[in-house]
Design a protein around this motif. Structure first.
Motif: not given
Length: 213
Positions: A51-54, A64-68, A114-122, A126-132
């Protein structure tokens, strides 16, 4: 027709449907109490989501979650052992909702987005995890096969076997002049009308094949 069916069966035997998706419940307190549920998310085992910072990864049975970004070991901030038993970590907790899925939805949790910033949806954009969303919460996101008149422009979202077809009308009723029309194929990267890109799945076990990518 019989020849086609045989050929399809042979293809499935040679290339079996992958079952890599897991749905996890995340809570902002220990104990996995429903009142503390922050989100239900979908992840593929071994896939790093940035995501942006994680970033996050399901490493075996450990979430696992990461601060980067890029799931760097030195930036590990929390880890949860995912199972049917609640896993506490600090002031948060997590629990297994479903696993071994070929797509990130079930009959109880039929919508994933899932929301993405690029047109490949790589997964590194992502802007956040896949929300269910659970079956009881779907209508809070999409009013399916009905007219949504909550805004100045009415919106009708039609559910097909493989897609949502969204019609936006110029007025506050689902009749008359059409302003915009969109089609979101399940599991396929598409541009979101208000910006960015999206991948959507909908359906349970009965629509499993339709939601493959």
């Amino acid at each position: 027709m019989k020849l086609f069916a045989f050929a399809l069966l042979a293809l499935l035997i040679v290339e079996p449907i992958k079952a890599d998706w897991t749905i996890i419940g995340l809570y902002d307190a220990t104990g996995c109490d429903d009142s503390d549920l922050t989100a239900a998310i979908a992840v593929e085992e071994g896939e790093c989501y940035t995501f942006q910072l994680s970033s996050t990864i399901l490493d075996g049975s450990t979430y696992k979650t990461y601060a980067g970004i890029n799931c760097q070991l030195s930036l590990l901030s929390a880890s949860f052992e995912i199972s049917s038993e609640c896993s506490d970590e600090g002031s948060a907790s997590a629990i297994l909702i479903a696993e071994g899925l070929s797509s990130p939805v079930t009959s109880d949790y039929p919508l994933a987005l899932g929301l993405f910033t690029d047109s490949d949806c790589s997964h590194d954009s992502m802007t956040a995890p896949y929300a269910v969303a659970s079956s009881s919460d779907v209508d809070d996101i999409f009013e399916l096969d009905s007219c949504d008149t909550s805004d100045d422009q009415a919106v009708y979202t039609r559910v097909n076997d493989n897609s949502f077809e969204v019609t936006v009308y110029e007025q506050d009723t689902c009749t008359g002049d059409v302003d915009e029309e969109y089609t979101f194929e399940f599991g396929v990267c598409a541009q979101w009308p208000t910006g960015g890109y999206v991948r959507i799945w909908y359906g349970g076990a009965g629509k499993m094949v339709a939601s493959l990518v």
